[in-house]
Design a protein around this motif. Structure first.
Motif, PDB file in Angstrom:
ATOM      1  N   GLU A  48       0.713  -1.164  -0.054  1.00 51.80           N
ATOM      2  CA  GLU A  48       0.025   0.093   0.089  1.00 51.80           C
ATOM      3  C   GLU A  48       1.018   1.296   0.053  1.00 51.80           C
ATOM      4  O   GLU A  48       2.258   1.173   0.279  1.00 51.80           O
ATOM      5  N   ILE A  49       0.358   2.381  -0.569  1.00 54.31           N
ATOM      6  CA  ILE A  49       0.797   3.629  -0.379  1.00 54.31           C
ATOM      7  C   ILE A  49      -0.230   4.608   0.296  1.00 54.31           C
ATOM      8  O   ILE A  49      -1.259   4.996  -0.178  1.00 54.31           O
ATOM      9  N   LEU A  50       0.405   5.003   1.331  1.00 57.68           N
ATOM     10  CA  LEU A  50      -0.702   5.933   2.276  1.00 57.68           C
ATOM     11  C   LEU A  50      -0.184   7.291   2.554  1.00 57.68           C
ATOM     12  O   LEU A  50       0.613   7.463   2.789  1.00 57.68           O
ATOM     13  N   TYR A  51      -1.116   8.178   1.871  1.00 53.68           N
ATOM     14  CA  TYR A  51      -0.817   9.629   2.298  1.00 53.68           C
ATOM     15  C   TYR A  51      -1.481  10.435   3.467  1.00 53.68           C
ATOM     16  O   TYR A  51      -3.077  10.133   3.061  1.00 53.68           O
ATOM     17  N   GLY A  52      -1.141  10.627   4.286  1.00 56.15           N
ATOM     18  CA  GLY A  52      -2.057  11.338   5.364  1.00 56.15           C
ATOM     19  C   GLY A  52      -2.356  10.309   6.393  1.00 56.15           C
ATOM     20  O   GLY A  52      -2.508   9.239   6.415  1.00 56.15           O
ATOM     21  N   HIS A  53      -2.658  11.241   7.710  1.00 53.46           N
ATOM     22  CA  HIS A  53      -2.926  10.297   8.673  1.00 53.46           C
ATOM     23  C   HIS A  53      -4.279   9.561   8.522  1.00 53.46           C
ATOM     24  O   HIS A  53      -4.482   8.590   8.985  1.00 53.46           O
TER      25      HIS A  53
END
Length: 130
Positions: A48-53
């Motif tokens: 996965e690639i996760l941006y932001g809380h």
């Protein structure tokens, strides 16, 4: 800049251990607390690639218990009083593979928080140099 000040290292190690304990227990609330609550926080995971809380918190909510996690060669390095990195290998992956985890930690007003993280699994290298 002074690296590895003993009191700073002790603080980061404590936060890092808290993170690892939460990871083993699938304690999403603690994991969410340890990531900086900001849209600029990034977590690159194995799948996965996760941006932001909010995206990281949604991922943490789906975590499962992971009591078989074994860390190897963990290195924590502090840079000054307010920044540190934590790097480790983990072995609870298929034979012939190795997991890698790196985190950037920053001292915030409410404590140490992960601002960037990377997790990946690769074929086990023939050589690990130092």
């Amino acid at each position: 800049m002074e690296t590895n000040r003993p009191e700073v290292l002790a603080e980061v190690w404590a936060a890092y251990r808290r993170y690892e304990d939460a990871l083993l227990a699938a304690d999403a609330a603690t994991l969410d607390d340890l990531f900086w609550r900001d849209g600029r926080t990034i977590r690159y995971g194995a799948d996965e690639i996760l941006y932001g809380h909010p995206a990281i918190a949604a991922f943490n909510a789906r975590r499962r218990l992971n009591p078989e996690r074994v860390l190897v060669d963990t290195v924590v390095t502090s840079y000054g009083a307010d920044f540190a990195t934590a790097s480790t290998l983990f072995t609870d992956v298929p034979d012939g593979r190795i997991g890698r985890q790196m985190q950037s930690w920053v001292r915030m007003p409410d404590g140490w928080r992960v601002v960037a993280a990377h997790v990946s699994v690769i074929d086990r290298p023939k050589e690990i140099g130092r």
